[in-house]
Design a protein around this motif. Structure first.
Motif, PDB file in Angstrom:
ATOM      1  N   LEU A 154       2.200   6.786  -9.378  1.00 28.53           N
ATOM      2  CA  LEU A 154       2.599   5.618  -8.596  1.00 28.53           C
ATOM      3  C   LEU A 154       2.821   4.402  -9.496  1.00 28.53           C
ATOM      4  O   LEU A 154       3.719   3.594  -9.247  1.00 28.53           O
ATOM      5  CB  LEU A 154       1.532   5.323  -7.536  1.00 28.53           C
ATOM      6  N   GLU A 155       2.022   4.276 -10.567  1.00 26.97           N
ATOM      7  CA  GLU A 155       2.256   3.186 -11.530  1.00 26.97           C
ATOM      8  C   GLU A 155       3.610   3.361 -12.222  1.00 26.97           C
ATOM      9  O   GLU A 155       4.346   2.398 -12.452  1.00 26.97           O
ATOM     10  CB  GLU A 155       1.136   3.152 -12.569  1.00 26.97           C
ATOM     11  N   ARG A 169      -2.545   8.130  -9.471  1.00 26.69           N
ATOM     12  CA  ARG A 169      -2.456   6.710  -9.825  1.00 26.69           C
ATOM     13  C   ARG A 169      -1.354   6.460 -10.842  1.00 26.69           C
ATOM     14  O   ARG A 169      -0.553   5.533 -10.716  1.00 26.69           O
ATOM     15  CB  ARG A 169      -3.807   6.223 -10.361  1.00 26.69           C
ATOM     16  N   GLN A 170      -1.304   7.326 -11.884  1.00 28.60           N
ATOM     17  CA  GLN A 170      -0.298   7.124 -12.933  1.00 28.60           C
ATOM     18  C   GLN A 170       1.116   7.373 -12.411  1.00 28.60           C
ATOM     19  O   GLN A 170       2.066   6.704 -12.842  1.00 28.60           O
ATOM     20  CB  GLN A 170      -0.602   8.021 -14.133  1.00 28.60           C
ATOM     21  N   GLN A 175      -9.145   5.592  -1.142  1.00 31.53           N
ATOM     22  CA  GLN A 175      -8.146   5.188  -2.132  1.00 31.53           C
ATOM     23  C   GLN A 175      -7.129   4.239  -1.478  1.00 31.53           C
ATOM     24  O   GLN A 175      -6.929   4.279  -0.253  1.00 31.53           O
ATOM     25  CB  GLN A 175      -7.411   6.418  -2.690  1.00 31.53           C
ATOM     26  N   TYR A 181      -4.204   4.108  -0.578  1.00 32.19           N
ATOM     27  CA  TYR A 181      -2.955   4.749  -0.178  1.00 32.19           C
ATOM     28  C   TYR A 181      -2.976   5.026   1.317  1.00 32.19           C
ATOM     29  O   TYR A 181      -4.023   5.290   1.908  1.00 32.19           O
ATOM     30  CB  TYR A 181      -2.763   6.107  -0.890  1.00 32.19           C
ATOM     31  N   LEU A 212      -6.923  12.325  -9.135  1.00 29.29           N
ATOM     32  CA  LEU A 212      -6.789  10.901  -8.815  1.00 29.29           C
ATOM     33  C   LEU A 212      -6.058  10.153  -9.922  1.00 29.29           C
ATOM     34  O   LEU A 212      -5.248   9.259  -9.659  1.00 29.29           O
ATOM     35  CB  LEU A 212      -8.172  10.289  -8.586  1.00 29.29           C
ATOM     36  N   LEU A 213      -6.329  10.550 -11.179  1.00 31.57           N
ATOM     37  CA  LEU A 213      -5.646   9.906 -12.309  1.00 31.57           C
ATOM     38  C   LEU A 213      -4.147  10.181 -12.258  1.00 31.57           C
ATOM     39  O   LEU A 213      -3.322   9.281 -12.476  1.00 31.57           O
ATOM     40  CB  LEU A 213      -6.241  10.419 -13.624  1.00 31.57           C
ATOM     41  N   LYS A 249       0.853  -1.188   0.000  1.00 30.25           N
ATOM     42  CA  LYS A 249       0.000   0.000   0.000  1.00 30.25           C
ATOM     43  C   LYS A 249       0.890   1.241   0.000  1.00 30.25           C
ATOM     44  O   LYS A 249       1.562   1.528   0.994  1.00 30.25           O
ATOM     45  CB  LYS A 249      -0.897  -0.015   1.236  1.00 30.25           C
ATOM     46  N   LEU A 277      -8.799  11.648  -1.075  1.00 30.79           N
ATOM     47  CA  LEU A 277      -8.077  10.373  -1.107  1.00 30.79           C
ATOM     48  C   LEU A 277      -8.656   9.327  -0.159  1.00 30.79           C
ATOM     49  O   LEU A 277      -8.143   8.214  -0.097  1.00 30.79           O
ATOM     50  CB  LEU A 277      -6.602  10.611  -0.776  1.00 30.79           C
TER      51      LEU A 277
END
Length: 448
Positions: free
Chosen positions: A129-130, A126-127, A35, A37, A122-123, A12, A32
């Motif tokens: 962290l990806e 997420r991106q 989410q 995280y 949020l996008l 996480k 968040l």
């Protein structure tokens, strides 16, 4: 750490939010909530550094304007001490100096403007962290490759059979590394598109250009069967071609370029090099940055910044010039009035050999016809005539508008002589010159 990377679903990520305004931190914490995280809050740069010294942090998102230590300085220190931590700058100011400092010293991954859009925020998180996970996986694979190479050297002297087996395993690892690197490059493309959407928030919706520009470039590249690397560079160039304009005043961002005077015109001519300088520090962006630098060069050598001519202009820049002008002519960002799509293509055809590569224009027209349903210019049955060439019985292929935008005639209208005479008289009164799109009537089927 290796165990976490091997099973990312069990890990996480921890996100650190930094802002001197408690209300902003509370808003972000609410956003968040729910989410996947762990969220940690800090009210200053100093407190943020204390938290990072005490526990691992995967991503830092900080406000740009804070007392004592601003966001760019905090991100620069974060990059120095914890280079693997993703870094995002959050600001409500169009401060080019701050952005450049954050990019150059903090090597930020993203830049988000206040007020933000929740879904886009949020996008971006997420991106980011990806992307971080992809980079960690790449490093893990590199480490694995080095270990296998060492083992191969130790076995090479005595174990011929095992050498052959290990070589096969090594090839598989190399293939995995290539896949991870390709994924990293694709994430850069996605990142540039997200950034362009955020940058477009500076403009009214009817003046935004980047999204249709990206889609048009992709349609052209697909029609021309261009290689993946070129498509990637052109897509990133289309997403960020106008990033050098972000420091401009709002009035200049929406003004037609042909109406700019003196100081404003000189500033306008610097935006390709400003955009290039912002992107050159990012290794995967270097080819896209070169395309952006030269996309305002002209075929006859009268463009800027380097007055390149003909085939001396990079191919990608010539294509980006066509696409940018096609979209901006329709947004009123070049001439005072907004053209429709066919009028914009007529303009491009008119200046083929002066502004545009004449060998690319017709392929570009066909790409636009595939991209937009309202483009009739690619239809061989459609002709473009002046008002004095019109005749009774002709049918309009698209709406006819006056220069001030007023609708004169609807598509599908069948012309008669009195109507043609009125158009000629109105054209003379307005001091205009109309291009009328006429569809040739279909021939009747032969009678049996």
């Amino acid at each position: 750490m290796d165990e976490q990377l091997a099973t990312p679903s069990a890990y996480k990520p921890t996100v650190l939010l930094v802002d001197d305004e408690e209300s902003i931190l509370n808003s972000l914490r609410r956003l968040l909530r729910g989410q996947p995280y762990e969220v940690v809050l800090a009210g200053s740069g100093a407190q943020a550094l204390e938290i990072m010294a005490a526990q691992p942090i995967d991503l830092v998102m900080t406000d740009a304007r804070m007392p004592a230590m601003d966001g760019a300085t905090l991100l620069a220190e974060t990059h120095r001490l914890y280079p693997a931590t993703s870094r995002i700058l959050l600001t409500g100011y169009a401060d080019l100096t701050m952005i450049i400092k954050a990019i150059n010293e903090g090597q930020i991954h993203r830049y988000i403007s206040k007020p933000w859009n929740d879904e886009e925020m949020l996008l971006v998180l997420r991106q980011s962290l990806e992307h971080q996970f992809s980079e960690r996986e790449r490093l893990r694979l590199e480490h694995l490759t080095r270990e296998q190479n060492d083992q191969l050297k130790a076995l090479n002297a005595t174990l011929e059979k095992r050498v052959l087996s290990r070589t096969s395993e090594l090839q598989q690892t190399a293939d995995m590394l290539d896949l991870a690197y390709d994924e990293l490059k694709r994430s850069y493309v996605t990142g540039t598109e997200v950034f362009s959407l955020l940058a477009n928030l500076r403009l009214p919706k009817e003046k935004q250009t980047n999204r249709p520009l990206i889609e048009l470039i992709r349609v052209y590249c697909k029609a021309q069967s261009m290689d993946e690397s070129s498509v990637r560079d052109l897509t990133m160039a289309a997403a960020l071609y106008n990033v050098g304009k972000l420091s401009w005043a709002d009035r200049m961002m929406i003004a037609p370029s042909d109406l700019l005077h003196s100081t404003d015109r000189e500033l306008y001519r610097t935006y390709p090099t400003q955009s290039e300088s912002l992107l050159m520090t990012l290794e995967p962006m270097k080819d896209a940055a070169r395309i952006i630098r030269h996309h305002q060069e002209r075929w006859d050598g009268s463009g800027f910044p380097d007055h390149l001519k003909g085939d001396g202009i990079p191919f990608g820049s010539r294509l980006l010039k066509l696409a940018v002008d096609f979209i901006e002519l329709q947004r009123g960002l070049i001439l005072e009035r907004n053209m429709n799509s066919d009028e914009a293509l007529l303009y491009i055809r008119k200046y083929a050999g002066r502004l545009y590569d004449p060998d690319m224009v017709e392929d570009f027209v066909q790409a636009c016809a595939a991209f937009l349903s309202d483009v009739t210019l690619g239809d061989p049955s459609v002709k473009v005539l002046g008002t004095r060439e019109l005749a009774a019985g002709m049918v309009l292929a698209r709406n006819l508008n006056a220069d001030n935008g007023m609708l004169l005639l609807n598509a599908g209208k069948v012309l008669n002589l009195p109507l043609v005479d009125k158009l000629i008289a109105f054209e003379a009164m307005e001091g205009a010159k109309y291009s009328v799109f006429i569809k040739e009537p279909e021939e009747p089927a032969p009678s049996l």
